[in-house]
Design a protein around this motif. Structure first.
Motif, PDB file in Angstrom:
ATOM      1  N   ARG A 170       0.838  -1.209   0.000  1.00 56.23           N
ATOM      2  CA  ARG A 170       0.000   0.000   0.000  1.00 56.23           C
ATOM      3  C   ARG A 170       0.868   1.252   0.000  1.00 56.23           C
ATOM      4  O   ARG A 170       0.578   2.211  -0.736  1.00 56.23           O
ATOM      5  N   ALA A 171       1.927   1.260   0.792  1.00 56.62           N
ATOM      6  CA  ALA A 171       2.810   2.424   0.807  1.00 56.62           C
ATOM      7  C   ALA A 171       3.448   2.639  -0.565  1.00 56.62           C
ATOM      8  O   ALA A 171       3.508   3.772  -1.074  1.00 56.62           O
ATOM      9  N   LEU A 172       3.900   1.558  -1.189  1.00 56.09           N
ATOM     10  CA  LEU A 172       4.494   1.670  -2.525  1.00 56.09           C
ATOM     11  C   LEU A 172       3.456   2.121  -3.547  1.00 56.09           C
ATOM     12  O   LEU A 172       3.770   2.900  -4.465  1.00 56.09           O
ATOM     13  N   GLU A 173       2.233   1.646  -3.390  1.00 59.79           N
ATOM     14  CA  GLU A 173       1.149   2.014  -4.297  1.00 59.79           C
ATOM     15  C   GLU A 173       0.876   3.513  -4.238  1.00 59.79           C
ATOM     16  O   GLU A 173       0.698   4.175  -5.273  1.00 59.79           O
ATOM     17  N   VAL A 174       0.844   4.070  -3.025  1.00 58.66           N
ATOM     18  CA  VAL A 174       0.607   5.508  -2.874  1.00 58.66           C
ATOM     19  C   VAL A 174       1.755   6.314  -3.471  1.00 58.66           C
ATOM     20  O   VAL A 174       1.548   7.325  -4.148  1.00 58.66           O
ATOM     21  N   ILE A 175       2.966   5.854  -3.229  1.00 56.06           N
ATOM     22  CA  ILE A 175       4.140   6.547  -3.804  1.00 56.06           C
ATOM     23  C   ILE A 175       4.085   6.515  -5.329  1.00 56.06           C
ATOM     24  O   ILE A 175       4.332   7.524  -6.009  1.00 56.06           O
ATOM     25  N   GLU A 176       3.725   5.359  -5.871  1.00 50.99           N
ATOM     26  CA  GLU A 176       3.626   5.204  -7.328  1.00 50.99           C
ATOM     27  C   GLU A 176       2.568   6.140  -7.908  1.00 50.99           C
ATOM     28  O   GLU A 176       2.778   6.763  -8.963  1.00 50.99           O
ATOM     29  N   ALA A 177       1.438   6.281  -7.221  1.00 50.17           N
ATOM     30  CA  ALA A 177       0.327   7.075  -7.750  1.00 50.17           C
ATOM     31  C   ALA A 177       0.552   8.569  -7.618  1.00 50.17           C
ATOM     32  O   ALA A 177       0.114   9.349  -8.472  1.00 50.17           O
ATOM     33  N   THR A 178       1.225   8.994  -6.547  1.00 45.74           N
ATOM     34  CA  THR A 178       1.344  10.430  -6.261  1.00 45.74           C
ATOM     35  C   THR A 178       2.710  11.022  -6.566  1.00 45.74           C
ATOM     36  O   THR A 178       2.834  12.235  -6.697  1.00 45.74           O
ATOM     37  N   GLY A 179       3.713  10.158  -6.646  1.00 45.85           N
ATOM     38  CA  GLY A 179       5.060  10.668  -6.842  1.00 45.85           C
ATOM     39  C   GLY A 179       5.648  11.317  -5.606  1.00 45.85           C
ATOM     40  O   GLY A 179       6.699  11.967  -5.675  1.00 45.85           O
ATOM     41  N   GLU A 180       4.995  11.141  -4.468  1.00 46.77           N
ATOM     42  CA  GLU A 180       5.460  11.733  -3.212  1.00 46.77           C
ATOM     43  C   GLU A 180       5.657  10.649  -2.168  1.00 46.77           C
ATOM     44  O   GLU A 180       5.016   9.596  -2.226  1.00 46.77           O
ATOM     45  N   PRO A 181       6.515  10.890  -1.175  1.00 48.27           N
ATOM     46  CA  PRO A 181       6.684   9.892  -0.117  1.00 48.27           C
ATOM     47  C   PRO A 181       5.370   9.619   0.603  1.00 48.27           C
ATOM     48  O   PRO A 181       4.583  10.531   0.845  1.00 48.27           O
ATOM     49  N   PHE A 182       5.163   8.368   0.937  1.00 46.08           N
ATOM     50  CA  PHE A 182       3.964   7.973   1.689  1.00 46.08           C
ATOM     51  C   PHE A 182       3.922   8.696   3.033  1.00 46.08           C
ATOM     52  O   PHE A 182       2.879   9.177   3.475  1.00 46.08           O
ATOM     53  N   SER A 183       5.075   8.804   3.685  1.00 46.59           N
ATOM     54  CA  SER A 183       5.135   9.420   5.010  1.00 46.59           C
ATOM     55  C   SER A 183       4.751  10.893   4.972  1.00 46.59           C
ATOM     56  O   SER A 183       4.180  11.418   5.940  1.00 46.59           O
ATOM     57  N   ALA A 184       5.033  11.581   3.859  1.00 42.42           N
ATOM     58  CA  ALA A 184       4.718  13.009   3.766  1.00 42.42           C
ATOM     59  C   ALA A 184       3.225  13.259   3.638  1.00 42.42           C
ATOM     60  O   ALA A 184       2.760  14.387   3.816  1.00 42.42           O
ATOM     61  N   GLN A 185       2.475  12.224   3.324  1.00 46.20           N
ATOM     62  CA  GLN A 185       1.037  12.376   3.120  1.00 46.20           C
ATOM     63  C   GLN A 185       0.234  11.919   4.331  1.00 46.20           C
ATOM     64  O   GLN A 185      -0.990  11.834   4.283  1.00 46.20           O
ATOM     65  N   GLN A 186       0.941  11.631   5.418  1.00 45.37           N
ATOM     66  CA  GLN A 186       0.280  11.146   6.614  1.00 45.37           C
ATOM     67  C   GLN A 186       0.375  12.169   7.737  1.00 45.37           C
ATOM     68  O   GLN A 186       1.132  13.119   7.690  1.00 45.37           O
ATOM     69  N   GLY A 187      -0.403  11.954   8.744  1.00 42.22           N
ATOM     70  CA  GLY A 187      -0.448  12.808   9.915  1.00 42.22           C
ATOM     71  C   GLY A 187      -1.641  12.380  10.742  1.00 42.22           C
ATOM     72  O   GLY A 187      -2.306  11.391  10.441  1.00 42.22           O
ATOM     73  N   ARG A 188      -1.933  13.137  11.789  1.00 39.03           N
ATOM     74  CA  ARG A 188      -3.040  12.763  12.661  1.00 39.03           C
ATOM     75  C   ARG A 188      -3.808  14.002  13.088  1.00 39.03           C
ATOM     76  O   ARG A 188      -3.220  15.050  13.338  1.00 39.03           O
ATOM     77  N   GLU A 189      -5.103  13.834  13.152  1.00 39.28           N
ATOM     78  CA  GLU A 189      -5.988  14.884  13.620  1.00 39.28           C
ATOM     79  C   GLU A 189      -7.114  14.214  14.411  1.00 39.28           C
ATOM     80  O   GLU A 189      -8.088  13.742  13.829  1.00 39.28           O
ATOM     81  N   PRO A 190      -6.971  14.137  15.736  1.00 38.19           N
ATOM     82  CA  PRO A 190      -7.948  13.394  16.547  1.00 38.19           C
ATOM     83  C   PRO A 190      -9.370  13.864  16.292  1.00 38.19           C
ATOM     84  O   PRO A 190      -9.619  15.056  16.096  1.00 38.19           O
ATOM     85  N   PRO A 191     -10.316  12.943  16.292  1.00 40.64           N
ATOM     86  CA  PRO A 191     -11.703  13.296  16.007  1.00 40.64           C
ATOM     87  C   PRO A 191     -12.326  14.058  17.188  1.00 40.64           C
ATOM     88  O   PRO A 191     -11.826  13.987  18.317  1.00 40.64           O
ATOM     89  N   PRO A 192     -13.427  14.748  16.943  1.00 39.82           N
ATOM     90  CA  PRO A 192     -14.032  15.594  17.973  1.00 39.82           C
ATOM     91  C   PRO A 192     -14.903  14.816  18.958  1.00 39.82           C
ATOM     92  O   PRO A 192     -16.128  15.004  19.027  1.00 39.82           O
ATOM     93  N   TYR A 193     -14.266  13.908  19.701  1.00 43.23           N
ATOM     94  CA  TYR A 193     -14.986  13.104  20.679  1.00 43.23           C
ATOM     95  C   TYR A 193     -14.163  12.988  21.959  1.00 43.23           C
ATOM     96  O   TYR A 193     -12.929  13.053  21.937  1.00 43.23           O
ATOM     97  N   ASP A 194     -14.860  12.812  23.065  1.00 44.33           N
ATOM     98  CA  ASP A 194     -14.234  12.471  24.336  1.00 44.33           C
ATOM     99  C   ASP A 194     -14.160  10.955  24.365  1.00 44.33           C
ATOM    100  O   ASP A 194     -15.183  10.283  24.451  1.00 44.33           O
TER     101      ASP A 194
END
Length: 324
Positions: A170-194
């Motif tokens: 999957r990581a290689l697939e994303v790199i192949e499709a976007t031309g960008e590192p997989f890691s650069a397209q990730q991050g986290r944003e916690p959802p609005p819940y307790d």
């Protein structure tokens, strides 16, 4: 601890290894607190795969409403982004109706994608690319794929188990499709819940014995006939990722006559299940301070219900002072 944001709507997660009793506990909580269950099990998505996935029975689903069960045929695929979107939609719907959402399952990546708010690249699956990578792995070994990922995106490679071929692809697939590192397209944003995380566990030997007993019970409940129907419909491990789910390749081999000894099939499934349990404890760590762990052999289900009740009560706003 929970995520301690009492001004936000509540979300309870019930996690832990396979066969520990998550379904029964979640149903009890749903009934006690007017809740509904959002399944975070990557195998229970599939129609017709009921026995081998320990899917909640019709009676269990009648006891508490379940979401994200029986939504795909075994030849379809669910990306992590798709699951996250569907889970967030189900949780929002449950919350909007004034009920308590419970995220329940043992698929660690699914659970964390929801609870931690992974930002996931929206790249659709590329079957041709995946087949080519799977062929490479079969020919040269999983390490060959991992070495390729290390060269293209060392940061992503550092966070993926080299043995997890699907995630590497999957990581290689994303790199192949976007031309960008997989890691650069990730991050986290916690959802609005307790969020409150409830973990279920038991001593490892007891859990292994319980898993073996469940495998035997599934076998006797008609798992072989279930697999025969799936194979007759054209679903096999060669044509369907769903049919690579825990235990199914071994039962397919039995149906095909490649393994003739029933006890040998059960032994192989038990071995795979124990390996899977160890992986789950890697996702849901006993030393994770965010998870409130309950030993289900030592602590009755009523203790979990009481703990949740206390947590929900602490979240409640104080009553207004009486009028003078």
């Amino acid at each position: 601890m929970s995520d301690e944001q009492p001004h936000l709507p509540p979300l309870i997660a019930v996690v832990g290894p396979t066969a520990v009793g998550k379904t029964a506990t979640a149903i009890a909580l749903a009934q006690a607190f007017d809740g509904e269950i959002v399944s975070a099990d990557s195998r229970q998505l599939y129609i017709g795969m009921d026995i081998g996935t320990a899917k909640p029975t019709p009676e269990e689903q009648a006891a508490a409403r379940h979401h994200l069960i029986d939504i795909l045929t075994p030849d379809q695929q669910m990306t992590l982004a798709d699951f996250q979107d569907r889970a967030y939609a189900a949780i929002a719907d449950i919350t909007a109706r004034g009920k308590l959402p419970l995220l329940v399952g043992g698929t660690g990546l699914y659970v964390r994608a929801v609870l931690e708010g992974y930002r996931i690249p929206r790249v659709p699956p590329n079957p041709e690319f995946r087949r080519a990578m799977e062929a490479l792995a079969a020919r040269e070994g999983a390490q060959a794929l991992y070495t390729r990922l290390q060269a293209l995106d060392p940061e992503a490679a550092a966070n993926i188990d080299p043995r997890n071929v699907r995630r590497v692809i999957r990581a290689l697939e994303v790199i192949e499709a976007t031309g960008e590192p997989f890691s650069a397209q990730q991050g986290r944003e916690p959802p609005p819940y307790d969020i409150l995380r409830i973990g279920l566990t038991m001593p490892r030997d007891a859990l292994y014995a319980r898993a073996d007993a469940r495998i035997r019970a599934m076998w006797e409940a008609g798992w072989v006939d279930e697999v025969r129907r799936l194979v007759a419909a054209g679903y096999t491990p060669e044509t369907s990722d769903a049919m690579k789910s825990l235990g199914y390749p071994e039962v397919v081999a039995y149906v095909r006559g490649e393994i003739t000894d029933e006890n040998e099939v059960l032994r192989l499934i038990g071995r795979s299940t124990r390996r899977f349990i160890r992986q789950q404890y890697g996702w849901f760590r006993l030393d994770d301070p965010r998870i409130h762990w309950f030993d289900v052999q030592q602590q009755p289900r009523e203790a979990i219900t009481a703990f949740v009740a206390q947590w929900l009560a602490r979240r409640s706003p104080p009553s207004p002072p009486p009028r003078q």
